[in-house]
Design a protein around this motif. Structure first.
Motif, PDB file in Angstrom:
ATOM      1  N   GLU A 184       0.806  -1.212   0.000  1.00  0.00           N
ATOM      2  CA  GLU A 184       0.000   0.000   0.000  1.00  0.00           C
ATOM      3  C   GLU A 184       0.847   1.273   0.000  1.00  0.00           C
ATOM      4  O   GLU A 184       0.355   2.344  -0.383  1.00  0.00           O
ATOM      5  N   VAL A 185       2.137   1.185   0.405  1.00  0.00           N
ATOM      6  CA  VAL A 185       2.971   2.395   0.413  1.00  0.00           C
ATOM      7  C   VAL A 185       3.224   2.896  -1.003  1.00  0.00           C
ATOM      8  O   VAL A 185       3.656   4.041  -1.188  1.00  0.00           O
ATOM      9  N   LEU A 186       2.960   2.047  -2.005  1.00  0.00           N
ATOM     10  CA  LEU A 186       3.163   2.493  -3.391  1.00  0.00           C
ATOM     11  C   LEU A 186       2.230   3.647  -3.751  1.00  0.00           C
ATOM     12  O   LEU A 186       2.511   4.396  -4.691  1.00  0.00           O
ATOM     13  N   ARG A 206      -2.686   0.585  -9.494  1.00  0.00           N
ATOM     14  CA  ARG A 206      -3.363   0.747  -8.216  1.00  0.00           C
ATOM     15  C   ARG A 206      -2.845  -0.272  -7.208  1.00  0.00           C
ATOM     16  O   ARG A 206      -2.353  -1.334  -7.586  1.00  0.00           O
ATOM     17  N   THR A 207      -2.978   0.049  -5.947  1.00  0.00           N
ATOM     18  CA  THR A 207      -2.622  -0.882  -4.881  1.00  0.00           C
ATOM     19  C   THR A 207      -3.738  -1.910  -4.738  1.00  0.00           C
ATOM     20  O   THR A 207      -4.821  -1.743  -5.318  1.00  0.00           O
ATOM     21  N   PRO A 208      -3.518  -2.984  -3.971  1.00  0.00           N
ATOM     22  CA  PRO A 208      -4.587  -3.981  -3.780  1.00  0.00           C
ATOM     23  C   PRO A 208      -5.885  -3.395  -3.242  1.00  0.00           C
ATOM     24  O   PRO A 208      -6.974  -3.908  -3.546  1.00  0.00           O
ATOM     25  N   SER A 209      -5.797  -2.320  -2.476  1.00  0.00           N
ATOM     26  CA  SER A 209      -7.027  -1.710  -1.931  1.00  0.00           C
ATOM     27  C   SER A 209      -7.677  -0.743  -2.914  1.00  0.00           C
ATOM     28  O   SER A 209      -8.748  -0.202  -2.634  1.00  0.00           O
ATOM     29  N   PRO A 214       1.126   6.679  -8.022  1.00  0.00           N
ATOM     30  CA  PRO A 214       1.721   7.751  -8.836  1.00  0.00           C
ATOM     31  C   PRO A 214       2.893   7.224  -9.654  1.00  0.00           C
ATOM     32  O   PRO A 214       3.725   6.462  -9.164  1.00  0.00           O
ATOM     33  N   LYS A 215       2.949   7.636 -10.917  1.00  0.00           N
ATOM     34  CA  LYS A 215       3.988   7.150 -11.819  1.00  0.00           C
ATOM     35  C   LYS A 215       5.223   8.041 -11.755  1.00  0.00           C
ATOM     36  O   LYS A 215       5.124   9.266 -11.844  1.00  0.00           O
TER      37      LYS A 215
END
Length: 291
Positions: A184-186, A206-209, A214-215
């Motif tokens: 999730e820190v991504l 996207r994160t799992p949630s 951001p790219k």
């Protein structure tokens, strides 16, 4: 000229020294074994075995014949295997490639076993980069590639390597001192991007949630991507083998405790499937399963 059944029966009995076990191995009757051996002894003009109700043993003449025949039969079987390989296409040249230094040992084990099984097929090994890996398969520069899954649009073999994911961050990054972090820190930091040709599975949006990722900037090679990380331009999820193969004082690797492991295996163009390629995939799988 000895018939094949005569050679097989004689050499099997010379090994087993038992008529019953010889018959079982050859799927014939014990009477047939005895008949073949008697016929062979008549041709030789002497006894090949000393036998009684309790034991069977080679005579000196039988031992000499066994010693003379074994390398000849082995040579005949090898010649038949080579002919069968040639008829199946396991000759010529196979061009194999690896993507990332950490995959090279697994590929070389596969090359070694394949070479033992098919010595008449030459294997050329080379390295490709992220930017040209797909193009090398499409233009026929290479036949098969050991790379990370998924590899869109390609046939693939079984997974040969699995490794946990870690997050590459700059040495001075706030996350560098963490024991582990979540995927999730991504959502909270720019993520360095793989080249455009890389499969969609490596371009996390996207994160799992469901939080957007951001790219960051795009790197042309893995080393270039790590340099962007070291410059603080973004973070990058990578395999844990990066610690061993890409140790850098300006980059820290932090475990991602909830990320799926990376799987790697062989990929190739479905339309370029040949018998030699199938045999190489089989050798790669067998060499990975070996202790």
């Amino acid at each position: 000229m000895l018939e094949r059944l005569e050679m097989e029966t004689f050499l099997t009995l010379a090994e087993e020294l038992h008529f019953g076990r010889t018959a079982e191995r050859l799927l014939i009757t014990t009477g047939r074994v005895s008949q073949v051996i008697k016929k062979l002894e008549r041709r030789v003009g002497g006894s090949l075995f000393e036998r009684n109700s309790r034991s069977v043993a080679l005579t000196p003449i039988g031992r000499q014949l066994a010693d003379d025949l074994m390398p000849l039969v082995a040579g005949m079987e090898a010649a038949l295997r080579r002919a069968a390989d040639a008829s199946r296409g396991v000759t010529g040249e196979l061009r194999v490639a690896f993507l990332g230094e950490w995959t090279a040992p697994a590929l070389l084990r596969a090359v070694g076993l394949f070479g033992e099984r098919h010595p008449d097929c030459r294997v050329d090994v080379r390295e490709v980069q992220l930017s040209n890996s797909r193009a090398s398969l499409l233009d026929g520069s290479i036949d098969v590639l050991l790379a990370s899954f998924p590899f869109d649009g390609m046939a693939c073999g079984p997974a040969l390597l699995r490794e946990r994911r870690v997050l590459a961050v700059a040495a001075g990054h706030p996350l560098a001192g963490e024991v582990q972090v979540s995927v999730e820190v991504l959502a909270e930091h720019p993520v360095v991007q793989y080249p455009q040709v890389t499969s969609a599975g490596f371009k996390r949006d996207r994160t799992p949630s469901g939080r957007p990722v951001p790219k960051g900037p795009v790197g042309g090679s893995f080393s270039e991507m790590l340099t962007l990380v070291a410059m603080g331009r973004g973070v990058l999820p990578v395999g844990e083998h990066s610690r061993q193969y890409y140790p850098r004082p300006d980059v820290a690797y932090v475990p991602l405790h909830d990320a799926r492991p990376i799987e790697r295996g062989l990929v190739w163009m479905e339309g370029n499937t040949t018998e030699r390629l199938r045999e190489f995939v089989r050798a790669a799988t067998d060499s990975t399963d070996s202790p």
